[in-house]
Design a protein around this motif. Structure first.
Motif, PDB file in Angstrom:
ATOM      1  N   GLU A  71      38.405 -17.789  44.046  1.00 38.91           N
ATOM      2  CA  GLU A  71      38.713 -18.097  45.473  1.00 38.91           C
ATOM      3  C   GLU A  71      39.154 -19.507  45.584  1.00 38.91           C
ATOM      4  O   GLU A  71      38.822 -20.482  44.839  1.00 38.91           O
ATOM      5  N   ARG A  72      40.309 -19.661  46.441  1.00 39.32           N
ATOM      6  CA  ARG A  72      40.808 -20.760  46.747  1.00 39.32           C
ATOM      7  C   ARG A  72      40.107 -21.649  47.668  1.00 39.32           C
ATOM      8  O   ARG A  72      39.331 -21.050  48.475  1.00 39.32           O
ATOM      9  N   GLU A  73      39.947 -23.027  47.663  1.00 35.54           N
ATOM     10  CA  GLU A  73      39.557 -23.788  49.006  1.00 35.54           C
ATOM     11  C   GLU A  73      39.676 -23.338  50.223  1.00 35.54           C
ATOM     12  O   GLU A  73      38.596 -23.308  50.975  1.00 35.54           O
ATOM     13  N   SER A  74      40.643 -22.622  50.370  1.00 32.91           N
ATOM     14  CA  SER A  74      40.621 -22.108  51.799  1.00 32.91           C
ATOM     15  C   SER A  74      40.184 -20.788  52.093  1.00 32.91           C
ATOM     16  O   SER A  74      39.984 -20.405  53.379  1.00 32.91           O
ATOM     17  N   GLU A  76      40.762 -17.893  50.460  1.00 32.34           N
ATOM     18  CA  GLU A  76      41.662 -16.880  50.176  1.00 32.34           C
ATOM     19  C   GLU A  76      41.224 -16.575  48.932  1.00 32.34           C
ATOM     20  O   GLU A  76      40.950 -17.441  47.965  1.00 32.34           O
ATOM     21  N   THR A  77      41.183 -15.335  48.520  1.00 27.52           N
ATOM     22  CA  THR A  77      40.680 -14.661  47.016  1.00 27.52           C
ATOM     23  C   THR A  77      42.030 -14.147  46.413  1.00 27.52           C
ATOM     24  O   THR A  77      42.882 -13.768  47.063  1.00 27.52           O
ATOM     25  N   PHE A  78      42.040 -14.281  45.051  1.00 24.64           N
ATOM     26  CA  PHE A  78      43.208 -13.682  44.296  1.00 24.64           C
ATOM     27  C   PHE A  78      42.685 -13.288  42.798  1.00 24.64           C
ATOM     28  O   PHE A  78      41.493 -13.745  42.806  1.00 24.64           O
ATOM     29  N   TRP A  79      43.316 -12.361  42.179  1.00 22.27           N
ATOM     30  CA  TRP A  79      42.752 -11.943  40.872  1.00 22.27           C
ATOM     31  C   TRP A  79      43.789 -12.790  39.955  1.00 22.27           C
ATOM     32  O   TRP A  79      45.091 -12.842  40.181  1.00 22.27           O
ATOM     33  N   GLN A  80      43.108 -13.130  38.925  1.00 23.74           N
ATOM     34  CA  GLN A  80      43.913 -13.845  37.664  1.00 23.74           C
ATOM     35  C   GLN A  80      43.583 -13.370  36.442  1.00 23.74           C
ATOM     36  O   GLN A  80      42.338 -13.112  36.085  1.00 23.74           O
ATOM     37  N   GLY A  81      44.696 -13.155  35.591  1.00 25.81           N
ATOM     38  CA  GLY A  81      44.559 -12.446  34.357  1.00 25.81           C
ATOM     39  C   GLY A  81      44.403 -13.689  33.340  1.00 25.81           C
ATOM     40  O   GLY A  81      45.037 -14.725  33.421  1.00 25.81           O
ATOM     41  N   GLU A  82      43.651 -13.352  32.190  1.00 26.45           N
ATOM     42  CA  GLU A  82      43.440 -14.326  31.087  1.00 26.45           C
ATOM     43  C   GLU A  82      43.309 -13.378  29.890  1.00 26.45           C
ATOM     44  O   GLU A  82      42.599 -12.634  29.898  1.00 26.45           O
ATOM     45  N   PRO A  83      44.260 -14.024  28.809  1.00 35.85           N
ATOM     46  CA  PRO A  83      44.429 -13.125  27.626  1.00 35.85           C
ATOM     47  C   PRO A  83      42.824 -13.475  26.958  1.00 35.85           C
ATOM     48  O   PRO A  83      42.304 -14.530  26.950  1.00 35.85           O
ATOM     49  N   THR A  84      42.263 -12.539  26.223  1.00 35.96           N
ATOM     50  CA  THR A  84      40.861 -13.094  25.472  1.00 35.96           C
ATOM     51  C   THR A  84      41.059 -13.913  24.431  1.00 35.96           C
ATOM     52  O   THR A  84      39.969 -14.307  23.996  1.00 35.96           O
TER      53      THR A  84
END
Length: 568
Positions: A71-74, A76-84
């Protein structure tokens, strides 16, 4: 060489198929990505096993990309991927012959009739893809009984408000119980709870060429050095190989199921240990790589008739992935508050606590809301000393200590109290934000696209988990514990995964039919936890075993018919 059956994977979903078909006379090939280890390699070394993840791939070689919601400060939500490989968050749970069944705790609770008709019993839940199963509890019950006999389940049946129907008693008496189990029983009775002994896939007496439990105190996450634990390898694959009809090829990584232009499977492509490519051909193909990897393999197996992945023309492969919802709780028992006999009981190491609560498997409480599926609370001790010692290197102001102060901290940690814990298991509701795709950028050491996994959960999961955790805390208070706390989160337990290739009657909303046969591919079956449209409120392994035996009987009938046609 051509085989009758090719099984990809070797865990709880694979081993019953290999066992059943090999004993029936079929020629079975099992392709397993990991090594073939036996009891002598399963030693009890916390540093090597638990902390260095000895039985799984290095994340720099094989990994996943995990998408989480931020979740951004505004707002707004978003999906973020990260390699394990960057997060260190491993989604592997046993890459060896026998799979993760080698390292389970062996809590073998059956599903209950309500679990098979979640939508009919409790209705739709907004934002959840709840569905009834295409089979009933009664369809699976004989196979639960078969698993208890063939894999070896120890337990005893007690009267209980939510006891599921049974056709047979447990074939093995309960494993030895820790003295604190009686404390749990007494406290539960005092507050109106009903405890039940936990059935365990652990032999309480020697049988089937396996030894009984040695009560080392190290079980969960560890391989069994006695052979008592009912892993797919010890209980089933050893016997399948002994039949002379089962060939296991370890360190064989399948990267594609090949099809012709009509969509017929022409073979399975795999790498051997040296990285050389091979092809295996069979009449029937069974995928059982564990939920994420089974979806990944089908998605990677593109062909002329399946441009988006094998059996995926309806876009259902990888969808409705589920884990197990819930959380943990704990309470401390300080020796200074106990009698000498109670302290000696608390210090006992080896036997299992083996107690569970299922009073709220179905929640009918106006304070909660409308009737809902609840879950299971299991009690346990964590035996790993290194994990327990962590934190002793800091003082109360978070300053690093050493020398005499560290020694005193460790002495206090190990000699003045013990922590009793509980685990909560409840449904992880399938939803549109929990699924598997292929990552477009990250590959494994063979150059194949890794699975990208979005791990969204439903808020209802937390509501149920918190309700159950409060019940667990109440029991700890009745026992006289202090420092009681619990935690419920939406983070998935990586050793409890299912879905992604759900079975159902409608090909538009499911990948498999009720026999776990792909709607779009006549001789393809998926028999790991991928088939489950909903997960229930217990660990999955028992149900995966039972369903795999059920499907194995269906494949056996198909194979036998094919043999008669060849002769006739």
């Amino acid at each position: 060489m051509s085989f009758d059956i090719c099984v990809i994977g070797s865990g709880a979903g694979a081993s019953p198929v290999a066992y059943t078909l090999a004993k029936a006379g079929a020629k079975v090939l099992v392709l397993e990505k990991g090594p073939w280890l036996t009891e002598k390699e399963f030693y009890k070394d916390e540093l090597a096993i638990s902390l260095r993840d000895a039985y799984n791939p290095k994340l720099t070689d094989e990994q996943h990309v995990i998408e989480e919601l931020y979740e951004r400060e505004s707002g707004e939500t978003f999906w973020q991927g990260e390699p394990t490989s960057e997060s260190g968050w491993s989604f592997w749970s046993g890459t060896v012959v026998g799979g993760s069944s080698n390292f389970m705790s062996g809590y073998f609770h059956r599903l209950k009739p309500d679990d098979f008709r979640l939508k009919s019993e409790f209705g739709d839940i907004e934002g959840a893809n709840v569905a009834d199963w295409p089979i009933s509890y009664q369809d699976l019950e004989p196979y639960y009984a078969r698993v208890e006999q063939e894999v070896g389940v120890s337990g005893r049946v007690v009267d209980h408000p939510h006891q599921e129907p049974r056709s047979t008693p447990f074939p093995y008496p309960p494993v030895a119980e820790h003295g604190v189990s009686a404390w749990i029983d007494e406290a539960a009775q005092s507050i109106g709870y009903h405890t039940m002994p936990v059935p365990r896939a652990i032999l309480s007496r020697p049988d089937m060429g396996r030894n009984s439990c040695e009560y080392s105190g190290y079980c969960s996450s560890y391989g069994c050095s006695s052979g008592a634990k009912g892993s797919g390898r010890a209980a089933l694959l050893n016997h399948a190989v002994a039949s002379g009809n089962c060939t296991i090829k370890p360190e064989s990584k399948v990267y594609k199921i090949e099809t012709d232009k009509e969509g017929k499977i022409t073979g399975v492509l795999y790498y051997d240990k040296a990285g050389r490519k091979h092809k295996a051909v069979a009449d029937f193909y069974v995928v059982a790589c564990q939920a994420i990897e089974s979806s990944r393999l089908l998605l990677a197996s593109k062909g002329g008739k399946f441009p988006n992945g094998l059996a995926n023309n309806q876009g259902q492969v990888g969808k409705n992935l589920i884990f197990s919802a819930g959380g943990t709780g704990r309470g401390d028992f300080f020796y200074q508050d106990l009698t000498k006999d109670q302290v000696n009981t608390m210090k006992q190491v080896g036997p299992f606590v083996n107690r569970a609560l299922q009073d709220w498997y179905r929640i009918e409480d106006k304070a909660f809301g409308k009737a809902a599926k609840g879950g299971t609370i299991d009690f346990l001790f964590h035996q790993n000393p290194i994990a327990r010692a962590r934190g002793s290197q800091w003082d109360e102001n978070d300053n690093l200590v050493w020398g005499e102060q560290l020694k005193q901290n460790l002495k206090q940690e190990f000699t003045t109290y013990k922590t009793l814990r509980f685990e909560v298991f409840n449904d992880w509701l399938p939803n549109d934000d929990c699924f598997v795709t292929l990552d477009p950028d990250i590959t494994d050491k063979w150059g194949d696209a890794v699975a990208k996994v979005r791990i969204g959960f439903h808020e209802h999961d937390l509501k149920v988990g918190e309700y159950l955790a409060e019940k667990g805390e109440k029991l700890l208070r009745a026992m006289g514990a202090t420092n009681i706390s619990s935690s419920v989160s939406g983070a998935p337990p990586t050793n409890l995964m299912a879905g992604g290739c759900r079975f159902g009657n409608d090909p538009k909303t499911s990948v498999l039919n009720k026999y776990c046969q792909a709607h779009e591919v006549d001789n393809l079956f998926v028999t790991d936890g991928s088939f489950m449209p909903t997960g229930g409120s217990v660990p999955y392994t028992f149900t995966i075993y039972a369903n795999a035996f059920r499907v194995a009987d269906h494949i056996k009938q198909r194979w036998q018919l094919k043999q008669r046609e060849k002769l006739g």
